[in-house]
Design an enzyme around this catalytic site. Sequence first.
Site, PDB file in Angstrom:
ATOM      1  N   LYS A  76       2.986  21.152  -6.619  1.00  0.00           N
ATOM      2  CA  LYS A  76       3.858  20.328  -5.764  1.00  0.00           C
ATOM      3  C   LYS A  76       4.804  21.233  -4.979  1.00  0.00           C
ATOM      4  CE  LYS A  76       7.746  17.087  -6.143  1.00  0.00           C
ATOM      5  NZ  LYS A  76       8.621  16.372  -7.096  1.00  0.00           N
ATOM      6  N   ASP A 102      14.071  17.581  -1.388  1.00  0.00           N
ATOM      7  CA  ASP A 102      13.832  16.147  -1.558  1.00  0.00           C
ATOM      8  C   ASP A 102      15.147  15.390  -1.429  1.00  0.00           C
ATOM      9  OD1 ASP A 102      12.866  13.655  -2.137  1.00  0.00           O
ATOM     10  OD2 ASP A 102      12.700  14.001  -4.302  1.00  0.00           O
ATOM     11  N   LYS A 108      18.812   9.924  -2.443  1.00  0.00           N
ATOM     12  CA  LYS A 108      19.475  10.313  -3.680  1.00  0.00           C
ATOM     13  C   LYS A 108      20.986  10.372  -3.464  1.00  0.00           C
ATOM     14  CE  LYS A 108      15.782  13.523  -5.140  1.00  0.00           C
ATOM     15  NZ  LYS A 108      15.438  12.982  -6.463  1.00  0.00           N
ATOM     16  N   GLU A 142       7.849  10.743  -4.258  1.00  0.00           N
ATOM     17  CA  GLU A 142       6.966  11.278  -3.221  1.00  0.00           C
ATOM     18  C   GLU A 142       6.046  12.370  -3.724  1.00  0.00           C
ATOM     19  OE1 GLU A 142       9.375  14.523  -3.877  1.00  0.00           O
ATOM     20  OE2 GLU A 142       9.989  12.429  -3.759  1.00  0.00           O
ATOM     21  N   ARG A 162       4.169  12.638  -6.331  1.00  0.00           N
ATOM     22  CA  ARG A 162       2.849  12.164  -6.780  1.00  0.00           C
ATOM     23  C   ARG A 162       1.950  11.799  -5.606  1.00  0.00           C
ATOM     24  NH1 ARG A 162       5.516   7.573 -10.311  1.00  0.00           N
ATOM     25  NH2 ARG A 162       6.992   9.310 -10.424  1.00  0.00           N
TER      26      ARG A 162
END
Length: 455
Positions: free
Chosen positions: A222, A227, A234, A306, A308
Amino acid sequence: MPVELVGQKPQAALPVYLVAKDALEAAALPPPAIAWARANAFSGEAGRTLVLPGEDGGLAGALFGTGDGESALALGALARALPEGDWYFASGLAQPELAALALVLGGYVFTRYGKKPGKALRFALPEGADAAHVRRVADSVFLTRDLVNTPTSDLGPVELEEAARQVAAAHAADISAVHGDDLLARNFPMIHAVGRASADAPRLIDMSWGQSDAPKVTLVGKGVCFDTGGLDIKPSSGMLLMKKDMGGAANVLGLASMIMGAKLNVRLRVLIPAVENSIAGNAFRPGDVLRSRKGITVEIGNTDAEGRLILADALALADEEKPDLLVDMATLTGAARVALGPDLPPFYTADETLAAEIAAASAAVEDPLWRMPLWRPYDAKLSSKIADINNVTTDGFAGSITAALFLKRFVEKTHSWAHFDIFAWNPADRPHGLTGGEAQGIRALERVIAGRFGA
């Protein structure tokens, strides 16, 4: 490197005596050392170092407490506790290679932004340790740590691709990448969707190495370079460590470097979907339905799940080739940390033989891993009323397990697949690693792969 291993004991090297708890007399110490230890209330407490004075005002050596039999990696504390100079272990070691590795790993400092290097120590290579293997593993761990420690301002998708290209060049591997809208043309729609809102185009990095007829080993990492959570943003506190959300990519690059450096008899492939999950007018949304490379449709229950999504497209590509072993690594869920904490990553596999090999290797090289179940009844929690699957559950339970079950849907042809939900970070200083980016699971996996396929 702050700690250098040398083949022969330097002439002026000083001894390090290992002392178990309450076992001064059993440690074969010189009488002055015993007296000094008692004067300083040293009784072999785990991790404590006590420098011994010499008659001429210099040093005579050092004592290191091993407690009740702490791990060999605990010896990494010596890299920061000993004064600069030349040293050797005064007695043989039960795990000489791990001890040597601990010393080198313990001396790591991330210096890119001005931190000073650690102490310069030279240590005689413990008898029974393979210096080349120690160096190869340490270099790979340092690569992983450096990548994770680098902030996104200097390590976005573009720079992550460049780092992968440097690894490929070092080992004469082939490498290519699919960028931006070409991801749609090449049928990687979920990688594109997650990364399209970033100023840096999303990409799929594809590296290959080894003889084409060798057993196929594929690593998927990954590569979310930052993120924000996307439109399900977040809180600020949740973003502080998000530079490490590419820790899976960093770890598979470290593992690939080990494999190629050892010239194992494998056809290695490394796939890294590299994106930044950003917010812009073209960001993917909660409630969107994405079509994956495999054709499975995915309803977006949360844009902060995201990782996955990008892994699913990469895993589908990997699975098409039916590799003999497929491994993915990702900083995927907070649920894994809740269950097992930061130091013990869970792994998932339906292959009982592989699970046993990973567990044995984990114990042998002190690279903690713990198997968690692919509990099929939880699969229903990922159901969607309008698509084949949702990317999250609605109840929030068993988050690491359901994430693994999500990924499992994209791996059908590969017999041996394992998913690692890693943290890639030391939240506090440890003997063999300071606070910051960390390699997790790759030393154990290198042992498994070497055992399965050899050189």
